[in-house]
Write a protein that holds these residues in place. Structure first.
Motif, PDB file in Angstrom:
ATOM      1  N   ARG A  63      27.956  -3.835  79.902  1.00  0.00           N
ATOM      2  CA  ARG A  63      27.528  -3.219  81.163  1.00  0.00           C
ATOM      3  C   ARG A  63      27.869  -1.731  81.183  1.00  0.00           C
ATOM      4  O   ARG A  63      27.038  -0.901  81.554  1.00  0.00           O
ATOM      5  N   ILE A  64      29.068  -1.399  80.765  1.00  0.00           N
ATOM      6  CA  ILE A  64      29.501   0.001  80.760  1.00  0.00           C
ATOM      7  C   ILE A  64      28.672   0.813  79.762  1.00  0.00           C
ATOM      8  O   ILE A  64      28.202   1.913  80.085  1.00  0.00           O
ATOM      9  N   ALA A  65      28.475   0.279  78.562  1.00  0.00           N
ATOM     10  CA  ALA A  65      27.686   0.999  77.553  1.00  0.00           C
ATOM     11  C   ALA A  65      26.261   1.227  78.049  1.00  0.00           C
ATOM     12  O   ALA A  65      25.726   2.339  77.949  1.00  0.00           O
ATOM     13  N   TRP A  66      25.648   0.190  78.597  1.00  0.00           N
ATOM     14  CA  TRP A  66      24.273   0.308  79.108  1.00  0.00           C
ATOM     15  C   TRP A  66      24.190   1.389  80.177  1.00  0.00           C
ATOM     16  O   TRP A  66      23.306   2.235  80.153  1.00  0.00           O
ATOM     17  N   SER A  67      25.120   1.350  81.107  1.00  0.00           N
ATOM     18  CA  SER A  67      25.108   2.292  82.226  1.00  0.00           C
ATOM     19  C   SER A  67      25.398   3.722  81.768  1.00  0.00           C
ATOM     20  O   SER A  67      25.086   4.669  82.496  1.00  0.00           O
ATOM     21  N   ASN A  68      25.942   3.880  80.567  1.00  0.00           N
ATOM     22  CA  ASN A  68      26.141   5.207  79.963  1.00  0.00           C
ATOM     23  C   ASN A  68      25.014   5.572  79.006  1.00  0.00           C
ATOM     24  O   ASN A  68      25.161   6.498  78.207  1.00  0.00           O
ATOM     25  N   ASN A  69      23.921   4.822  79.062  1.00  0.00           N
ATOM     26  CA  ASN A  69      22.763   5.043  78.206  1.00  0.00           C
ATOM     27  C   ASN A  69      23.135   4.951  76.724  1.00  0.00           C
ATOM     28  O   ASN A  69      22.610   5.658  75.883  1.00  0.00           O
ATOM     29  N   ASP A  70      24.056   4.050  76.411  1.00  0.00           N
ATOM     30  CA  ASP A  70      24.536   3.847  75.043  1.00  0.00           C
ATOM     31  C   ASP A  70      24.028   2.485  74.559  1.00  0.00           C
ATOM     32  O   ASP A  70      24.754   1.502  74.553  1.00  0.00           O
ATOM     33  N   ILE A  71      22.760   2.455  74.145  1.00  0.00           N
ATOM     34  CA  ILE A  71      22.142   1.200  73.722  1.00  0.00           C
ATOM     35  C   ILE A  71      22.842   0.647  72.479  1.00  0.00           C
ATOM     36  O   ILE A  71      23.067  -0.559  72.370  1.00  0.00           O
TER      37      ILE A  71
END
Length: 143
Positions: free
Chosen positions: A37-45
């Motif tokens: 969730r955190i990675a996604w929300s940081n645009n870190d696919i």
């Protein structure tokens, strides 16, 4: 009578041990989902993809059919979510985590993405497997 008491004690001990192992498994699986969730929300696919099994045997099933393999799943995500405006802020609602067998669970939930290009909501079922001591998603069905 003494043997019966010992037997009852052993059964309850191992039952409690099993439940605590399951609680630890669920906690570890939720930790993977939080990192995603955190990675996604940081645009870190790529960071988001760390929760998936890095194998050609990974399966992702969505509205466009089945995608096979980690690289193909990554490419699918990068194509569908090319910018921060597309990834937005992800949240999950976990509705159920159930043990399938030793070292394997399925997770039922909902995802919600708040974003500038329009919000996205859906449901998912993930299959987690413990591989080399780490919990990884080996199959994902999302709509």
């Amino acid at each position: 009578m003494k043997k019966l008491l010992v037997l009852l004690f052993m059964v309850s001990f191992f039952n409690g041990f099993s439940q605590s192992n399951e609680e630890a498994d669920v906690k570890a699986i939720n930790k993977v989902l939080k990192k995603q969730r955190i990675a996604w929300s940081n645009n870190d696919i790529e960071g988001y993809m760390e929760g998936y099994w890095k194998s050609d045997s990974l399966k992702f099933y969505g509205t466009n059919g089945v995608t096979y393999g980690w690289e193909n799943t990554l490419d699918r995500y990068l194509k569908a979510y090319p910018t921060k405006q597309h990834t937005g802020k992800l949240s999950f609602r976990i509705n159920d985590v159930s043990k399938i067998s030793e070292g394997a669970y399925f997770v039922l939930g909902e995802y919600h993405i708040k974003r500038d290009v329009g919000n996205a909501d859906g449901i998912f079922m993930l299959v987690f497997k413990k591989i080399n001591g780490e919990w990884k998603i080996i199959a994902d069905t999302s709509t």
